[in-house]
Design a protein around this motif. Structure first.
Motif, PDB file in Angstrom:
ATOM      1  N   ILE A 130       2.661   0.825   3.706  1.00 37.40           N
ATOM      2  CA  ILE A 130       2.986   1.129   4.897  1.00 37.40           C
ATOM      3  C   ILE A 130       3.831  -0.171   5.602  1.00 37.40           C
ATOM      4  O   ILE A 130       3.013  -1.227   5.321  1.00 37.40           O
ATOM      5  CB  ILE A 130       2.066   1.728   5.695  1.00 37.40           C
ATOM      6  CG1 ILE A 130       1.510   3.131   5.218  1.00 37.40           C
ATOM      7  CG2 ILE A 130       2.476   1.697   7.237  1.00 37.40           C
ATOM      8  CD1 ILE A 130       0.086   3.443   5.879  1.00 37.40           C
ATOM      9  N   GLN A 132       5.602  -1.745   8.952  1.00 34.60           N
ATOM     10  CA  GLN A 132       5.843  -1.704  10.559  1.00 34.60           C
ATOM     11  C   GLN A 132       7.073  -2.375  10.811  1.00 34.60           C
ATOM     12  O   GLN A 132       6.992  -3.928  10.569  1.00 34.60           O
ATOM     13  CB  GLN A 132       4.619  -1.957  11.429  1.00 34.60           C
ATOM     14  CG  GLN A 132       4.953  -1.914  12.848  1.00 34.60           C
ATOM     15  CD  GLN A 132       5.091  -0.521  13.355  1.00 34.60           C
ATOM     16  OE1 GLN A 132       4.244   0.272  13.251  1.00 34.60           O
ATOM     17  NE2 GLN A 132       6.319  -0.286  13.998  1.00 34.60           N
ATOM     18  N   ILE A 137       8.439   2.905  11.445  1.00 35.73           N
ATOM     19  CA  ILE A 137       7.637   2.789  10.288  1.00 35.73           C
ATOM     20  C   ILE A 137       7.809   3.408   9.154  1.00 35.73           C
ATOM     21  O   ILE A 137       8.246   4.491   8.946  1.00 35.73           O
ATOM     22  CB  ILE A 137       6.108   3.491  10.705  1.00 35.73           C
ATOM     23  CG1 ILE A 137       5.319   2.835  12.024  1.00 35.73           C
ATOM     24  CG2 ILE A 137       5.040   3.485   9.383  1.00 35.73           C
ATOM     25  CD1 ILE A 137       3.981   3.454  12.597  1.00 35.73           C
ATOM     26  N   TYR A 139       7.309   4.121   4.869  1.00 33.18           N
ATOM     27  CA  TYR A 139       5.979   4.591   3.800  1.00 33.18           C
ATOM     28  C   TYR A 139       6.572   4.649   2.470  1.00 33.18           C
ATOM     29  O   TYR A 139       7.717   5.198   2.288  1.00 33.18           O
ATOM     30  CB  TYR A 139       5.644   6.244   3.902  1.00 33.18           C
ATOM     31  CG  TYR A 139       4.217   6.311   3.207  1.00 33.18           C
ATOM     32  CD1 TYR A 139       2.983   6.192   3.733  1.00 33.18           C
ATOM     33  CD2 TYR A 139       4.302   6.649   2.133  1.00 33.18           C
ATOM     34  CE1 TYR A 139       1.904   6.223   2.974  1.00 33.18           C
ATOM     35  CE2 TYR A 139       3.199   7.181   1.100  1.00 33.18           C
ATOM     36  CZ  TYR A 139       2.050   6.835   1.628  1.00 33.18           C
ATOM     37  OH  TYR A 139       0.879   7.206   0.750  1.00 33.18           O
ATOM     38  N   VAL A 159       2.267  10.276   5.404  1.00 32.75           N
ATOM     39  CA  VAL A 159       3.260   9.410   6.193  1.00 32.75           C
ATOM     40  C   VAL A 159       2.607   9.275   7.605  1.00 32.75           C
ATOM     41  O   VAL A 159       2.519  10.438   8.072  1.00 32.75           O
ATOM     42  CB  VAL A 159       4.686   9.765   6.160  1.00 32.75           C
ATOM     43  CG1 VAL A 159       5.622   8.847   6.759  1.00 32.75           C
ATOM     44  CG2 VAL A 159       5.137   9.971   4.681  1.00 32.75           C
ATOM     45  N   ASN A 606      -2.415   0.681  11.892  1.00 27.78           N
ATOM     46  CA  ASN A 606      -1.486   0.785  12.856  1.00 27.78           C
ATOM     47  C   ASN A 606      -2.276   1.801  13.857  1.00 27.78           C
ATOM     48  O   ASN A 606      -2.627   2.851  13.599  1.00 27.78           O
ATOM     49  CB  ASN A 606      -0.180   1.596  12.245  1.00 27.78           C
ATOM     50  CG  ASN A 606       0.467   0.736  11.531  1.00 27.78           C
ATOM     51  OD1 ASN A 606      -0.025   0.621  10.314  1.00 27.78           O
ATOM     52  ND2 ASN A 606       1.549   0.186  12.033  1.00 27.78           N
ATOM     53  N   ASN A 649      -3.671   4.774  11.729  1.00 23.36           N
ATOM     54  CA  ASN A 649      -3.326   4.960  10.573  1.00 23.36           C
ATOM     55  C   ASN A 649      -4.031   3.614  10.063  1.00 23.36           C
ATOM     56  O   ASN A 649      -3.709   2.613  10.365  1.00 23.36           O
ATOM     57  CB  ASN A 649      -2.036   4.980   9.828  1.00 23.36           C
ATOM     58  CG  ASN A 649      -1.804   5.034   8.565  1.00 23.36           C
ATOM     59  OD1 ASN A 649      -1.913   4.111   7.685  1.00 23.36           O
ATOM     60  ND2 ASN A 649      -1.612   6.212   8.128  1.00 23.36           N
ATOM     61  N   ASN A 651      -5.193   1.748   6.245  1.00 22.09           N
ATOM     62  CA  ASN A 651      -5.254   1.824   4.573  1.00 22.09           C
ATOM     63  C   ASN A 651      -6.080   0.691   4.120  1.00 22.09           C
ATOM     64  O   ASN A 651      -5.560  -0.583   4.566  1.00 22.09           O
ATOM     65  CB  ASN A 651      -3.698   1.474   4.106  1.00 22.09           C
ATOM     66  CG  ASN A 651      -3.679   1.696   2.761  1.00 22.09           C
ATOM     67  OD1 ASN A 651      -3.913   0.561   1.858  1.00 22.09           O
ATOM     68  ND2 ASN A 651      -3.354   2.992   2.247  1.00 22.09           N
ATOM     69  N   THR A 661      -7.359   5.733   2.830  1.00 19.51           N
ATOM     70  CA  THR A 661      -6.611   5.943   3.840  1.00 19.51           C
ATOM     71  C   THR A 661      -7.169   6.741   4.985  1.00 19.51           C
ATOM     72  O   THR A 661      -7.571   8.015   4.519  1.00 19.51           O
ATOM     73  CB  THR A 661      -5.214   6.286   3.454  1.00 19.51           C
ATOM     74  OG1 THR A 661      -4.660   5.328   2.567  1.00 19.51           O
ATOM     75  CG2 THR A 661      -4.001   6.326   4.762  1.00 19.51           C
TER      76      THR A 661
END
Length: 812
Positions: A130, A132, A137, A139, A159, A606, A649, A651, A661
């Protein structure tokens, strides 16, 4: 059976835990160092450092504010440390770790900036999942091990900000109003029902998926929730590169294949992708109940049976030729086609207090689509200022959606309607001219452009009823018409980007004029509508020293009605429930605010908050007519929408081989509209939750498990049901980096999914319940071939017609 599945999963997780514990208890060591800019002798922000073993990435971290990094509790052996960041050359350093000799300290690693100032580093295996950016954003599909076995539609569940509802329709922040682009450009093959083509496209042919939450001014203003950009382009030097994917899914689904190939020879380059897939289902059951009030109350019960067979074929190629270092020509060609076929049986019964009305209905339905897009781009650079670019683009698109329904009735009881056929042949033709200019300065980047779209929508619908005397079908002129809709859009934009050490700014404005003319040829009537919009956009990014950033975005977005919303063709495939479009629809303007916090250190986080509101929104409305006892559905500009949503989100690498995730959002939606002079309101919580975990075993084995929960969708006149989705998959590299075998199972604990939809009006309540096959297995084989060298030069600007409301029609 369910108990056995739970026991098996528990034992698998327990064995992974024991394996991880054993690894942690063996002799381990540390690899550490610091990454420094060779020119400024200062740390580099957001530098990613990956640790490889046997050419496979086993762990990655982002350096801290001093440029330092470390990999702890690593087993002895030979490794490679790879340092990558935007605008810098990739550096690989071999390391031998022996814990008996203490930590492997690499000291200061000097990294040189790239002379060509590339905006993106193309080392797909090492990039984080991911990323930013200031207004989006992204993926990285190729960095996800499951990409070799899943379709692009499957990957949409993973995503950030994207989800799938119970019918596999894609949602962006819980909304179905967005635009999908392919390589930054519109494609009519995903304009009508994107899930059909993405279900046929292997994820291995995709580079990444971008969710653009605050689209810059260069993009057309359509798509109330934002833009989904699917990147398929592959970059290589002289030589070739490609992949081929074969797959099968059952009992619902079928065979499919797809792939891509990229070739570069001297000044000529070619990228091509394509595939086909089938999605079929054995017969399933559905039911509809309707209770009406008023002067003549009724009760309706309809039980139906349906089986379907769908096919989709898609393709695309981009040809490029570098005339010299300043002049580039590219041609893009995109053919596609397919169909949805279904056979239905329906048992119908209606009682109005005085008599019973009933029949058995047999239906055959076919919905097709076909089209071809062709685009020409010319890009001009300037001597001494190669970053300044002038791009001219022309696109010609032609698409069709023929529909046929045939209905016959048996076992009639107080029912006199004749057997009938209905046909609707709709087509869209579109021509686009666009001119873009980009002018980078020291810290500023200025962009501007103009654009014109000439779009013609046509529909020829015909209704034929069976003449009981002649036994022939006769055209009914009162239910037959030809409809033309011309929609011309003229736009111009100007935007500015300004970057400081810790701050980034993007601001712009887009002016658009829309001219609409609708003609009902058979009846000799017409509808004309013109409107003008000035669309602002603003994005702000603030970077912090702890490897985190804060993003704020504001923009206005437009929803223009498409042909499916405008077309006055009446769908009579169910005689008691009719649906049609509304040629009087107007465009909708929405205000969107987004605030996102991101942190990349060990893993990524995120967190976002968004708010949007719009007036005069397009809502589908159902009204019951007591005279003919029919429910009619169409579209009106009657709505007021507000939605407040938070999303998350995370990860995180639990160990060097085990990753997890967590994602999802939760929000509250308010809807309001006037139906037949009465104010109708609805509100409620919406959202979804996604959990995924993956583990890398020795010798190329990988395993993944995921879980999804989607809350009910709120509608103006009701809501549909929530649902749960789970999947388990595994893969094995048969030939390293070349041939991969993958297999998986979806929803092993439930054979069927039951979807319900509740609708109510002032004088009726209606419940729909459908049964769909849910448990499914899949197997795929993915082969990668070719040898990589340089990158194909591509136009940095092109046509993007993200300006039409898509249809939610689907064949499954």
């Amino acid at each position: 059976m369910t108990k056995n599945y739970v026991t098996l999963i528990f034992l698998s997780c327990f064995s992974i835990f024991l394996h991880s514990t054993a690894l942690a208890q063996s002799a381990t060591g540390t690899i550490k160092g610091a990454v420094i800019d060779s020119a400024t002798n200062k740390p580099i922000d957001f530098m990613t450092v990956a640790l490889k073993r046997d050419n496979a990435v086993i762990k990655s971290v982002v350096v801290n504010n001093t440029g330092s990094f470390s990999f702890e509790k690593m087993a002895p052996g030979h490794y490679t440390v790879t340092a990558i960041a935007i605008g810098y050359n990739v550096k690989n350093i071999p390391v031998v770790l022996n814990p008996a000799n203490g930590p492997a300290d690499l000291g200061n690693i000097l990294i040189a900036s790239q002379s060509n100032n590339l905006k993106e580093v193309s080392v797909t295996a090492d990039r984080p999942l991911i990323k930013q950016e200031i207004d989006r954003i992204s993926y990285d599909i190729q960095a996800d091990p499951e990409s070799k076995g899943l379709t692009v539609l499957d990957m949409m569940r993973k995503v950030p900000l994207l989800s799938l509802d119970a019918d596999d329709n894609i949602k962006l922040k819980g909304s179905g109003n967005y635009k999908i682009l392919i390589n930054g450009k519109p494609s009519t093959m995903v304009a009508r029902s994107p899930k059909d083509v993405l279900r046929s496209m292997p994820a291995s042919s995709i580079l990444r998926i971008e969710v653009i939450t605050t689209p810059p001014a260069k993009y057309d203003s359509e798509g109330l929730s934002g833009i989904i950009n699917i990147i398929t382009s592959k970059k290589i030097d002289n030589g070739y590169n490609g992949s081929l994917n074969l797959r099968y899914q059952g009992p619902i689904g079928g065979p499919g294949m797809g792939g891509f190939v990229t070739v570069k020879q001297g000044k000529f380059g070619m990228t091509a992708y394509g595939g086909t897939g089938f999605f079929s289902s054995p017969e399933t059951e559905s039911s509809t109940t309707r209770t009406t009030t008023g002067g003549l109350p009724t009760n309706l019960l309809s039980t139906g049976f349906r089986k379907f067979n769908n096919n989709y074929r898609y393709g695309g190629t981009e040809l490029s030729y570098e005339i010299d270092t300043l002049n580039l020509i590219t041609i893009e060609l995109n053919p596609y086609g397919g169909y949805n076929k279904s056979h239905t049986r329906q048992l119908f019964s209606l009682f109005d207090g005085t008599q019973q009305i009933g029949y058995n209905q047999i239906g055959t339905n076919r919905f097709g689509w076909n089209g071809f897009d062709a685009t020409l781009n010319y890009q001009l650079g300037f001597k001494g200022h190669k970053d300044r670019l002038l791009t001219f683009s022309y696109k010609n698109g032609n698409s069709g959606n023929p529909q046929e329904n045939g209905l016959s009735f048996i076992n009639r009881q107080n029912f006199t309607d004749p057997d009938y056929n209905q046909k609707n042949n709709s087509r869209t033709k579109e021509q686009t001219l666009q001119l873009d200019y980009i002018h980078p300065l020291a810290k500023f980047t200025i962009e501007g452009g103009i654009k014109g779209i000439l779009r013609t929508n046509k529909s020829n619908f015909e209704y034929e009823s069976l003449d009981p005397v002649t036994g022939q079908f006769q055209t009914d002129p009162t239910r037959t018409n030809k409809f033309n809709n011309d929609q011309d859009v003229i736009g111009a934009y100007n935007s500015y980007a300004y970057n400081l050490k810790d701050w980034g700014f993007k601001a712009g404005v887009r002016a658009e004029g829309t001219f609409v003319k609708a003609d009902f040829i058979s009846s000799g009537s017409n509808v004309n509508t013109n409107y003008f919009n000035l669309i602002p956009t603003l994005s702000v990014n603030r970077k912090f020293k702890d490897m985190s950033s804060l993003n704020f975005g504001y923009t206005q977005r437009i929803e223009r009605p498409g042909i499916d919303n405008l077309n006055p063709f009446v769908d009579r495939s169910n005689p008691n429930f009719l649906s049609t479009g509304n040629p009087d629809l107007k465009a909708v303007l929405s205000n969107n605010f987004d605030l996102t916090y991101s942190k990349f250190k060990k893993g990524s986080v995120n967190i976002g908050l968004s708010y949007r509101f719009a007036n005069n929104t397009i809502q589908q409305v159902s009204v019951y007519n007591e005279t003919d006892q029919i429910t009619r559905s169409t579209y009106y500009n009657i709505g007021k929408d507000k939605a407040l949503t938070t999303n998350l989100n995370v990860n995180y690498p639990i160990t060097e081989k085990w990753n997890a995730t967590l994602g999802g959002n939760i929000g509250y939606m308010w809807l309001q509209g006037s139906i037949d002079g009465q104010i109708t309101k609805n509100d409620g919580l919406t959202g979804y939750l996604y959990i995924n975990t993956g583990y890398k075993f020795e010798h190329g084995w990988k395993a993944n498990a995921s879980f999804n929960y989607n809350a009910a969708q709120i509608q103006l006149q009701g809501q549909n049901s929530s649902y749960v989705f789970s999947s388990f998959s595994g893969s094995k590299e048969i030939i390293k980096d070349k041939l991969t075998l993958s297999a998986g199972i979806n929803n092993p604990f439930a054979k069927f999914r039951y979807y319900t939809n509740f609708t109510e009006g002032s004088n009726f309540t209606q419940n729909y319940r459908s049964q769909n096959f849910y448990r499914a297995y899949n197997v795929s084989l993915n082969w990668r071939f070719g040898k990589l060298k340089d990158s194909i030069k591509k136009n940095q600007r092109g046509i993007d017609n993200s300006d039409v409301k898509k249809s939610s029609t689907s064949g499954s």
